[in-house]
Design an enzyme around this catalytic site. Structure first.
Site, PDB file in Angstrom:
ATOM      1  N   ASN A 173       0.809  -1.226   0.000  1.00  0.00           N
ATOM      2  CA  ASN A 173       0.000   0.000   0.000  1.00  0.00           C
ATOM      3  C   ASN A 173       0.843   1.279   0.000  1.00  0.00           C
ATOM      4  O   ASN A 173       0.458   2.276  -0.595  1.00  0.00           O
ATOM      5  CB  ASN A 173      -0.988  -0.002   1.167  1.00  0.00           C
ATOM      6  CG  ASN A 173      -0.312  -0.123   2.520  1.00  0.00           C
ATOM      7  OD1 ASN A 173       0.707  -0.787   2.660  1.00  0.00           O
ATOM      8  ND2 ASN A 173      -0.887   0.516   3.523  1.00  0.00           N
ATOM      9  N   LYS A 193      12.168  -8.208   1.482  1.00  0.00           N
ATOM     10  CA  LYS A 193      11.184  -8.995   0.736  1.00  0.00           C
ATOM     11  C   LYS A 193       9.960  -8.105   0.546  1.00  0.00           C
ATOM     12  O   LYS A 193       9.121  -7.980   1.426  1.00  0.00           O
ATOM     13  CB  LYS A 193      10.820 -10.269   1.504  1.00  0.00           C
ATOM     14  CG  LYS A 193      10.359 -11.436   0.592  1.00  0.00           C
ATOM     15  CD  LYS A 193       9.139 -11.150  -0.273  1.00  0.00           C
ATOM     16  CE  LYS A 193       7.856 -11.268   0.531  1.00  0.00           C
ATOM     17  NZ  LYS A 193       6.633 -11.061  -0.357  1.00  0.00           N
ATOM     18  N   GLY A 211       2.322  -5.379   7.919  1.00  0.00           N
ATOM     19  CA  GLY A 211       1.323  -6.239   7.307  1.00  0.00           C
ATOM     20  C   GLY A 211       0.158  -6.456   8.251  1.00  0.00           C
ATOM     21  O   GLY A 211       0.007  -5.750   9.257  1.00  0.00           O
ATOM     22  N   GLY A 212      -0.653  -7.450   7.957  1.00  0.00           N
ATOM     23  CA  GLY A 212      -1.811  -7.746   8.779  1.00  0.00           C
ATOM     24  C   GLY A 212      -1.422  -8.383  10.101  1.00  0.00           C
ATOM     25  O   GLY A 212      -0.335  -8.948  10.262  1.00  0.00           O
ATOM     26  N   GLU A 267      -2.606 -11.080  11.648  1.00  0.00           N
ATOM     27  CA  GLU A 267      -2.408 -12.533  11.613  1.00  0.00           C
ATOM     28  C   GLU A 267      -1.066 -12.889  10.992  1.00  0.00           C
ATOM     29  O   GLU A 267      -0.373 -13.799  11.459  1.00  0.00           O
ATOM     30  CB  GLU A 267      -3.563 -13.200  10.873  1.00  0.00           C
ATOM     31  CG  GLU A 267      -4.892 -13.106  11.595  1.00  0.00           C
ATOM     32  CD  GLU A 267      -4.818 -13.609  13.032  1.00  0.00           C
ATOM     33  OE1 GLU A 267      -4.272 -14.716  13.254  1.00  0.00           O
ATOM     34  OE2 GLU A 267      -5.284 -12.900  13.935  1.00  0.00           O
ATOM     35  N   THR A 268      -0.686 -12.175   9.930  1.00  0.00           N
ATOM     36  CA  THR A 268       0.635 -12.390   9.343  1.00  0.00           C
ATOM     37  C   THR A 268       1.720 -12.071  10.355  1.00  0.00           C
ATOM     38  O   THR A 268       2.723 -12.790  10.475  1.00  0.00           O
ATOM     39  CB  THR A 268       0.818 -11.512   8.094  1.00  0.00           C
ATOM     40  OG1 THR A 268      -0.181 -11.846   7.132  1.00  0.00           O
ATOM     41  CG2 THR A 268       2.192 -11.711   7.473  1.00  0.00           C
ATOM     42  N   GLY A 269       1.542 -11.006  11.108  1.00  0.00           N
ATOM     43  CA  GLY A 269       2.518 -10.633  12.122  1.00  0.00           C
ATOM     44  C   GLY A 269       2.704 -11.708  13.176  1.00  0.00           C
ATOM     45  O   GLY A 269       3.830 -11.992  13.603  1.00  0.00           O
ATOM     46  N   GLU A 301       4.470  -3.540  12.393  1.00  0.00           N
ATOM     47  CA  GLU A 301       3.437  -2.502  12.294  1.00  0.00           C
ATOM     48  C   GLU A 301       2.283  -3.185  11.592  1.00  0.00           C
ATOM     49  O   GLU A 301       2.346  -3.489  10.404  1.00  0.00           O
ATOM     50  CB  GLU A 301       3.966  -1.295  11.511  1.00  0.00           C
ATOM     51  CG  GLU A 301       3.143  -0.031  11.732  1.00  0.00           C
ATOM     52  CD  GLU A 301       2.179   0.239  10.610  1.00  0.00           C
ATOM     53  OE1 GLU A 301       1.371  -0.670  10.302  1.00  0.00           O
ATOM     54  OE2 GLU A 301       2.214   1.332  10.041  1.00  0.00           O
ATOM     55  N   CYS A 325      -3.196   1.554   6.979  1.00  0.00           N
ATOM     56  CA  CYS A 325      -3.434   1.020   8.317  1.00  0.00           C
ATOM     57  C   CYS A 325      -3.945   2.070   9.284  1.00  0.00           C
ATOM     58  O   CYS A 325      -4.433   1.726  10.359  1.00  0.00           O
ATOM     59  CB  CYS A 325      -2.167   0.363   8.849  1.00  0.00           C
ATOM     60  SG  CYS A 325      -0.704   1.403   8.681  1.00  0.00           S
ATOM     61  N   GLU A 368     -10.612  -5.032  10.257  1.00  0.00           N
ATOM     62  CA  GLU A 368      -9.961  -4.177   9.267  1.00  0.00           C
ATOM     63  C   GLU A 368     -10.408  -4.583   7.861  1.00  0.00           C
ATOM     64  O   GLU A 368     -10.231  -5.730   7.449  1.00  0.00           O
ATOM     65  CB  GLU A 368      -8.445  -4.278   9.389  1.00  0.00           C
ATOM     66  CG  GLU A 368      -7.720  -3.284   8.503  1.00  0.00           C
ATOM     67  CD  GLU A 368      -6.223  -3.273   8.742  1.00  0.00           C
ATOM     68  OE1 GLU A 368      -5.634  -2.175   8.753  1.00  0.00           O
ATOM     69  OE2 GLU A 368      -5.635  -4.357   8.915  1.00  0.00           O
ATOM     70  N   GLU A 376       8.656   2.748  14.416  1.00  0.00           N
ATOM     71  CA  GLU A 376       9.366   3.335  13.297  1.00  0.00           C
ATOM     72  C   GLU A 376       9.530   4.818  13.581  1.00  0.00           C
ATOM     73  O   GLU A 376       8.802   5.389  14.390  1.00  0.00           O
ATOM     74  CB  GLU A 376       8.585   3.137  11.985  1.00  0.00           C
ATOM     75  CG  GLU A 376       8.395   1.680  11.611  1.00  0.00           C
ATOM     76  CD  GLU A 376       7.512   1.497  10.387  1.00  0.00           C
ATOM     77  OE1 GLU A 376       7.720   0.509   9.669  1.00  0.00           O
ATOM     78  OE2 GLU A 376       6.596   2.330  10.177  1.00  0.00           O
TER      79      GLU A 376
END
Length: 502
Positions: free
Chosen positions: A155, A178, A231-232, A234-236, A253, A287, A388, A465
């Site tokens: 995004n 990546k 990222g999201g 769940e990915t985190g 984040e 986000c 989200e 960050e």
């Protein structure tokens, strides 16, 4: 520009240059405005991650031992080169994300500031500790972590990458990136900027690919000392779990469901002006999107009427056209997610006040277009108010008093950002201090600066960050204690132990 760009085929960026993937495979990057193929990109995998980490490890000693003032000069030169190539970066970023050029030109135009800020921070930042009792010099050093991994989203491809790369470089780390397979082009192109600025080969490496292969290989790699993911949620959780097996540091984040809280005394038009930006910038794919507009009941109806009217007038169109205000969603998958939540909102009993469908007309037959959407009559327990969506959907909810407003704003598992809109200075700070969010704006939304820490509470993430906090998170502390006494060292003397610990 290299021939690869002219042919629309992009390689990996490893050890200061372009190369194909070990597998020879490529994948297509689409332009979301019309689903056309924008570029073919080398599809990195575990073998390529190994090569990139090895290059970063070879480069680490030299870069980490480079004096801070020399690192700062490289970063200042990178800022200068990036400014000179800004039109190129904006054009590519618009094409790969579908975001309106008017937004990205403003956003990317500020990115050189990050390299200048963190370069200056590397030159000036010092750590000290109080002296020991007795003849000792006691001090700390901040030393780089080593090879770090950055997993970046689609995004804000270059902005979010820059927020990770700048402090990493300033602290003396080398890195493997990546990027999202949906928007890998500007992260790759940044390699040329950094190389031309004098960054040693191997310090910055980019391996595009898919999460299950390249992303998992990077996360699990024993040579990586920190993974920084945007990222999201769940990915985190998944990435943090994998990284933990090697005791690899993790920063994330993650998801958000930002509230905009508007109190009486603020003109409805001002609330709507803010909501149109906060809710629909980046077509809602951010986000910190103002996805929940929480409005005092005394101005609620006027805000809703104005918001619906103004939302209908937003200009959809070619993202490269400076007149365009809202571009397409990034992919068919993302549009399907938005459409699913619009159906859920209607099934839950919310009122679809405007939008809620694909636009009509030949210009929108291809690509991933969706109209800006407003729901009213939303309860905070509805899924559209809790989960989200990551699209141009805003939920409007009324409140009667300050306590209720704070409860609604804090009433999700997320805590990345919120904004408070009021003319009462005492109320502004009082409410901001009770917001369970890492970033709170007062009479503003989505304001960012390289010196201003950025990160979430609750399920919105770990770490920060921007600012000194980010620089610290790319370092580890070494404590050095120097005995300045010339007296002989004799631990086994009758009073030796007592002297050592007094």
């Amino acid at each position: 520009m290299p021939a690869e760009h002219e042919q629309r085929t992009w390689g990996l960026w490893i050890d200061g240059g372009w190369r194909p993937a070990a597998s020879g495979r490529t994948f297509a990057v689409e332009n979301p405005k019309d689903a056309s193929v924008l570029a073919e990109v080398a599809e990195g995998g575990a073998t390529d991650i190994d090569a990139a980490v090895a290059a970063a490890q070879r480069a680490f000693d030299g870069w980490s031992e480079t004096p801070p003032e020399a690192r700062a000069r490289v970063m200042a030169k990178a800022a200068e080169i990036l400014r000179g190539r800004m039109d190129e970066f904006v054009r590519i970023e618009v094409d790969q994300t579908g975001r309106a050029r008017r937004e990205l030109a403003a956003q990317l135009g500020r990115l050189p500031e990050w390299y200048e800020y963190f370069g200056a921070l590397a030159r000036t930042h010092e750590d000290t500790v109080p002296p020991f009792n007795g003849p000792f010099l006691n001090y700390t050093r901040r030393v780089p972590l080593g090879v770090v991994g950055h997993v970046t989203p689609w995004n804000h491809p270059l902005l979010i990458l820059t927020k990770k790369v700048a402090p990493s470089l300033a602290a003396g780390n080398s890195m493997v990136v990546k990027p999202s397979e949906l928007a890998p082009l500007t992260p790759l192109l940044l390699g040329e900027v950094l190389r031309d600025a004098g960054l040693p080969d191997g310090v910055y490496n980019v391996v595009p690919g898919f999460g299950a292969d390249a992303g998992a290989a990077l996360t699990r790699h024993q040579g990586i000392r920190k993974i920084d993911l945007t990222g999201g949620t769940e990915t985190g959780k998944t990435v943090a779990s994998l990284a933990g097996r090697n005791l690899t540091r993790f920063a994330g984040e993650l998801g958000g469901k930002a509230a905009m809280v508007a109190f009486p005394g603020v003109a409805p038009q001002a609330v709507v002006n803010a909501a149109l930006f906060a809710s629909f910038v980046a077509t809602g794919q951010t986000c910190v999107q103002g996805s929940r507009l929480i409005v005092h009941r005394s101005i609620h109806d006027a805000v809703v009427e104005e918001l619906v009217t103004r939302t209908r007038t937003l200009r959809l169109g070619d993202p490269q056209d400076l007149r365009t205000q809202v571009g397409p969603l990034v992919s068919e998958r993302q549009r399907a997610i938005v459409e699913k939540y619009v159906r859920i909102g209607q099934e839950e009993g919310a009122t679809l006040a405007v939008g809620g469908r694909r636009p009509e007309g030949a210009a929108y037959e291809r690509g991933y277009w969706y109209l800006p959407t407003v729901f009213t009559g939303v309860r905070n327990d509805m899924r559209i108010a809790q989960e989200e969506i990551f699209g141009p959907v805003v939920c409007v909810m009324p409140f009667d008093d300050e306590e209720e407003a704070i409860a609604l704003a804090n009433g999700t598992e997320f805590g990345l950002a919120a904004s408070v809109w009021t003319e009462d200075v005492r109320q502004a700070h009082r409410v901001a201090h009770r917001m369970q969010a890492g970033i709170v704006w007062i009479n503003d939304h989505h304001r960012i600066d390289p010196a201003s820490p950025w990160g979430g509470f609750k399920m919105s993430g770990i770490g920060r960050e921007n600012g000194i906090a980010a620089y610290h998170e790319y370092t580890q502390i070494q404590n050095v204690i120097v005995n300045l006494s010339s007296a002989p060292f004799d631990w086994f003397a009758d009073d030796g132990a007592m002297k050592r610990y007094s």
